[in-house]
Write a protein that holds these residues in place. Structure first.
Motif, PDB file in Angstrom:
ATOM      1  N   GLY A 120       1.006  -1.248   0.196  1.00 54.83           N
ATOM      2  CA  GLY A 120       0.120  -0.078   0.178  1.00 54.83           C
ATOM      3  C   GLY A 120       0.684   1.275  -0.022  1.00 54.83           C
ATOM      4  O   GLY A 120       0.504   2.259  -0.580  1.00 54.83           O
ATOM      5  N   SER A 121       1.984   1.280   0.751  1.00 53.43           N
ATOM      6  CA  SER A 121       2.799   2.296   0.855  1.00 53.43           C
ATOM      7  C   SER A 121       3.543   2.616  -0.468  1.00 53.43           C
ATOM      8  O   SER A 121       3.701   3.881  -0.931  1.00 53.43           O
ATOM      9  N   ALA A 122       3.801   1.576  -1.064  1.00 52.53           N
ATOM     10  CA  ALA A 122       4.535   1.932  -2.507  1.00 52.53           C
ATOM     11  C   ALA A 122       3.327   2.440  -3.782  1.00 52.53           C
ATOM     12  O   ALA A 122       3.702   3.407  -4.240  1.00 52.53           O
ATOM     13  N   ILE A 123       2.238   2.021  -3.482  1.00 54.44           N
ATOM     14  CA  ILE A 123       1.071   2.585  -4.418  1.00 54.44           C
ATOM     15  C   ILE A 123       0.922   3.965  -4.020  1.00 54.44           C
ATOM     16  O   ILE A 123       0.530   4.740  -4.738  1.00 54.44           O
ATOM     17  N   ARG A 124       0.899   4.260  -2.810  1.00 54.69           N
ATOM     18  CA  ARG A 124       0.653   5.727  -2.433  1.00 54.69           C
ATOM     19  C   ARG A 124       1.672   6.575  -2.524  1.00 54.69           C
ATOM     20  O   ARG A 124       1.486   7.836  -3.002  1.00 54.69           O
ATOM     21  N   ARG A 125       2.783   6.297  -2.692  1.00 53.41           N
ATOM     22  CA  ARG A 125       4.088   7.050  -3.193  1.00 53.41           C
ATOM     23  C   ARG A 125       3.799   7.304  -4.680  1.00 53.41           C
ATOM     24  O   ARG A 125       4.151   8.440  -4.985  1.00 53.41           O
ATOM     25  N   LEU A 126       3.693   6.204  -5.314  1.00 53.53           N
ATOM     26  CA  LEU A 126       3.473   6.519  -6.753  1.00 53.53           C
ATOM     27  C   LEU A 126       2.288   7.340  -7.399  1.00 53.53           C
ATOM     28  O   LEU A 126       2.656   8.194  -7.967  1.00 53.53           O
ATOM     29  N   CYS A 127       1.295   7.309  -6.383  1.00 50.57           N
ATOM     30  CA  CYS A 127       0.075   8.217  -6.776  1.00 50.57           C
ATOM     31  C   CYS A 127       0.395   9.565  -6.359  1.00 50.57           C
ATOM     32  O   CYS A 127      -0.054  10.601  -7.148  1.00 50.57           O
ATOM     33  N   THR A 128       1.141   9.786  -5.213  1.00 52.27           N
ATOM     34  CA  THR A 128       1.555  11.064  -4.694  1.00 52.27           C
ATOM     35  C   THR A 128       2.372  11.807  -5.757  1.00 52.27           C
ATOM     36  O   THR A 128       2.464  12.780  -6.065  1.00 52.27           O
ATOM     37  N   LEU A 129       3.507  11.189  -6.363  1.00 52.27           N
ATOM     38  CA  LEU A 129       4.507  11.780  -7.152  1.00 52.27           C
ATOM     39  C   LEU A 129       4.184  11.797  -8.704  1.00 52.27           C
ATOM     40  O   LEU A 129       4.769  12.295  -9.398  1.00 52.27           O
ATOM     41  N   ALA A 130       2.835  11.157  -8.931  1.00 49.76           N
ATOM     42  CA  ALA A 130       2.386  11.012 -10.363  1.00 49.76           C
ATOM     43  C   ALA A 130       2.360  12.183 -11.144  1.00 49.76           C
ATOM     44  O   ALA A 130       1.277  13.041 -10.581  1.00 49.76           O
ATOM     45  N   PRO A 131       3.086  12.811 -12.148  1.00 50.09           N
ATOM     46  CA  PRO A 131       2.598  13.962 -12.884  1.00 50.09           C
ATOM     47  C   PRO A 131       1.359  14.090 -13.700  1.00 50.09           C
ATOM     48  O   PRO A 131       1.287  12.921 -14.398  1.00 50.09           O
ATOM     49  N   ARG A 162      -0.464  10.369 -14.073  1.00 51.79           N
ATOM     50  CA  ARG A 162      -0.273   9.103 -14.615  1.00 51.79           C
ATOM     51  C   ARG A 162       1.066   8.757 -14.247  1.00 51.79           C
ATOM     52  O   ARG A 162       2.281   9.415 -13.769  1.00 51.79           O
ATOM     53  N   ILE A 163       1.289   7.468 -13.921  1.00 52.77           N
ATOM     54  CA  ILE A 163       2.288   6.639 -13.050  1.00 52.77           C
ATOM     55  C   ILE A 163       3.078   6.087 -14.410  1.00 52.77           C
ATOM     56  O   ILE A 163       2.429   5.449 -15.230  1.00 52.77           O
ATOM     57  N   THR A 164       4.323   6.590 -14.585  1.00 49.09           N
ATOM     58  CA  THR A 164       5.189   6.262 -15.797  1.00 49.09           C
ATOM     59  C   THR A 164       6.052   5.020 -15.335  1.00 49.09           C
ATOM     60  O   THR A 164       6.261   4.565 -14.166  1.00 49.09           O
ATOM     61  N   ARG A 165       6.538   4.439 -16.433  1.00 50.92           N
ATOM     62  CA  ARG A 165       7.370   3.190 -16.066  1.00 50.92           C
ATOM     63  C   ARG A 165       8.704   3.641 -15.623  1.00 50.92           C
ATOM     64  O   ARG A 165       9.232   2.824 -14.321  1.00 50.92           O
ATOM     65  N   ALA A 166       9.034   5.078 -15.756  1.00 48.83           N
ATOM     66  CA  ALA A 166      10.449   5.319 -14.953  1.00 48.83           C
ATOM     67  C   ALA A 166      10.188   5.540 -13.508  1.00 48.83           C
ATOM     68  O   ALA A 166      10.983   4.804 -12.656  1.00 48.83           O
ATOM     69  N   MET A 167       8.741   6.044 -13.018  1.00 44.87           N
ATOM     70  CA  MET A 167       8.714   5.986 -11.822  1.00 44.87           C
ATOM     71  C   MET A 167       8.569   4.627 -10.905  1.00 44.87           C
ATOM     72  O   MET A 167       8.961   4.522  -9.936  1.00 44.87           O
ATOM     73  N   VAL A 168       7.864   3.824 -11.635  1.00 48.96           N
ATOM     74  CA  VAL A 168       7.882   2.228 -11.422  1.00 48.96           C
ATOM     75  C   VAL A 168       9.298   1.601 -10.925  1.00 48.96           C
ATOM     76  O   VAL A 168       9.702   0.975 -10.073  1.00 48.96           O
ATOM     77  N   GLU A 169      10.103   1.871 -11.927  1.00 52.93           N
ATOM     78  CA  GLU A 169      11.432   1.570 -11.992  1.00 52.93           C
ATOM     79  C   GLU A 169      12.133   2.006 -10.621  1.00 52.93           C
ATOM     80  O   GLU A 169      12.939   1.336  -9.923  1.00 52.93           O
ATOM     81  N   GLU A 170      12.008   3.307 -10.438  1.00 50.83           N
ATOM     82  CA  GLU A 170      12.547   3.621  -9.253  1.00 50.83           C
ATOM     83  C   GLU A 170      12.007   3.346  -8.032  1.00 50.83           C
ATOM     84  O   GLU A 170      12.695   3.187  -7.014  1.00 50.83           O
TER      85      GLU A 170
END
Length: 523
Positions: A408-419, A422-430
């Motif tokens: 859940g923390s991983a998904i919340r971080r991705l959503c918070t930082l999504a420009p 939209r969550i991009t591949r580079a964000m997921v890799e990071e």
């Protein structure tokens, strides 16, 4: 097949005191319901009335055989006596369902007798349908009305569908609305639904940290509230925060006389939970004194607040959670066996996320929706980013040590930082890189302690390279049910490239290099 009816003699109705209508006689004169045999249960005091009814039936319905069965009741309104004698009658009757259809006449007898008939037919101790007669509106209308009731609810499709729908609603409530596919998890939820809906006994939730024990406890409370098992509130406490002298005061309350200071009074969590549910998370963290006092309060509903000479009463239901094995803690003298026996009547182990990989996509959808509610904006994955994250999440090498808390923390971080949402591949890799680094750092700090605990001083003789690998192997073994399962997880990639696979043997030989056996690690 012959129709056989069993019923009580109506001491008032069968005497014709109501519009001259006699239900036992009327039953045998129904034009569309031939009665081949009527068995009248009568008390010795009413033998004359029973014989009069039999003679009248022989005249009006000569094809009906009437058998008089003497059944003396000292008090026909005593439930225990009536049920006991009818139960004995049913047990000794010798029903022949291949040749006879059985019916119970409900119209005659006391209300207690009617309730007993309902119970015995619904449980199939008496394999019969219920027959209910009523007087005619006018004497010209014939013998009156007859209704046949079948208590086999499976035959009523509409009712059964409503029961099934309600059961699904309760199950969805306990699962938080997540469409889970894990057979093991769904079986646990189904069993919890049955227990929580019909029992007030304590429930013990077991499972690794982050498997969702707290959320499930809250949903169990909501289910109990809907089923009217409780009326009060849910009071929850992490027992790891209860330390020292304040632990008893937090749980049981405190009077001013205990400290002599104004404003030191406390009602206590047990008082606040009265009529509701007390959730004790990490209950194994309680001290032995607190465990003893808690056991007494759970069993009796009474306890002494600190500084009080008078007992306080509080009735509450208990849900307890622990991430450690309470049986092992009991063996080590760190958990009271009598408290464990009280809490362990209904225990349920929640599977870890690594054992529910088929549910990862459903939980991804759930976490996205929750993040959207918290952030107040719509967020979504790019297709390649979503595929990458799901591959990583489902990979057998991804053990998710923090379970749903990490997920859940991983998904919340991705959503918070999504420009622009939209969550991009580079964000997921990071994010994947960050997760792996954090897990490796946490594991590395514990590798040495883990190996020392198993190998003692011999751990110092292992190369640093082998130390990291062996520690990971031990962790996988301890979270696996068998040597074979551990082998499948550890060799998940290389096993696909071999003609024959014997993962258990490969793992056994690896452990032997360090003088280890499965039993030593599994303990």
């Amino acid at each position: 097949m012959r129709n056989v009816v069993i019923g009580f003699l109506g001491t008032q109705l069968d005497s014709g005191k109501r519009k001259r209508w006699k239900p036992s006689v009327s039953l045998c004169n129904q034009p569309d319901f031939p009665v081949d045999r009527l068995e009248l249960l009568y008390d010795q005091k009413f033998l004359r009335l029973a014989e009069n009814v039999r003679r009248e039936i022989e005249v009006t319905s000569p094809k009906t055989e009437v058998l008089l069965r003497q059944l003396n009741l000292s008090d026909p309104w005593d439930f225990q006596e009536v049920y006991g004698k009818l139960f004995d009658l049913a047990r000794d009757y010798g029903f022949d369902e291949d040749r006879e259809r059985y019916f119970v006449h409900l119209t005659t007898g006391t209300h207690v007798a009617q309730i007993c008939w309902f119970l015995l037919t619904e449980s199939r101790h008496v394999p019969a349908k219920l027959a209910q007669t009523g007087p005619p509106r006018d004497e010209k209308d014939g013998p009156g009305k007859l209704d046949i009731i079948d208590l086999d609810l499976s035959r009523y499709n509409a009712l059964q569908q409503r029961f099934d729908l309600l059961a699904r609603e309760y199950s969805d409530l306990l699962k938080g609305g997540i469409e889970t596919k894990s057979a093991a998890y769904n079986a646990v939820i189904d069993r919890i639904e049955l227990v929580a809906s019909s029992s007030d006994a304590p429930i013990l939730l077991l499972g690794d940290s982050g498997t969702g024990k707290t959320e499930l406890a809250q949903r169990i409370y909501e289910l109990k509230l809907q089923r009217r098992r409780v009326k009060g509130r849910l009071v929850q406490i992490n027992c790891a925060t209860l330390r020292g002298s304040s632990a008893l005061a937090t749980l049981f309350g405190q009077r001013r006389s205990h400290t002599g200071q104004a404003g030191s009074e406390r009602s206590g969590l047990l008082h606040e939970a009265s009529g509701g549910v007390l959730f004790l998370d990490e209950v194994d963290e309680l001290g032995l004194d607190e465990q003893a006092a808690l056991l007494h309060a759970i069993e009796t509903g009474r306890y002494y607040p600190l500084g009080s000479d008078h007992e306080v009463t509080s009735r509450f239901q208990v849900i307890a959670g622990t991430s450690r094995d309470p049986v092992h803690l009991t063996a080590e003298g760190r958990f009271r066996p009598d408290l464990l026996a009280r809490l362990n009547m209904w225990s349920f182990r929640l599977p870890a996320l690594r054992d529910r990989r088929e549910d990862i996509e459903a939980n991804l959808i759930f976490e996205l929706a929750r993040a959207e509610r918290e952030l107040g904006t719509q967020v979504g994955f790019n297709t390649d980013a979503r595929d990458l994250f799901l591959r990583f999440a489902r990979d057998p090498a991804t053990l998710w040590p923090g379970n749903f808390r990490d997920f859940g923390s991983a998904i919340r971080r991705l959503c918070t930082l999504a420009p622009r949402g939209r969550i991009t591949r580079a964000m997921v890799e990071e994010e994947i890189k960050g997760l792996r680094t954090g897990w490796q750092r946490a594991a590395g700090d514990g590798d040495h302690r883990l190996l020392i605990g198993i190998l003692g001083n011999q751990a110092a003789e292992i190369d640093p390279f082998d130390r990291v690998q062996l520690a990971e192997v031990i962790r996988v073994c301890r979270t696996s049910a068998s040597l074979s399962e551990a082998g499948r997880r550890l060799f998940a990639v290389s096993r696909t490239q071999r003609r024959t696979t014997n993962d258990a043997d490969r793992l056994r030989k690896y452990l032997q290099r360090f003088g280890l056996e499965w039993a030593m690690i599994a303990e």
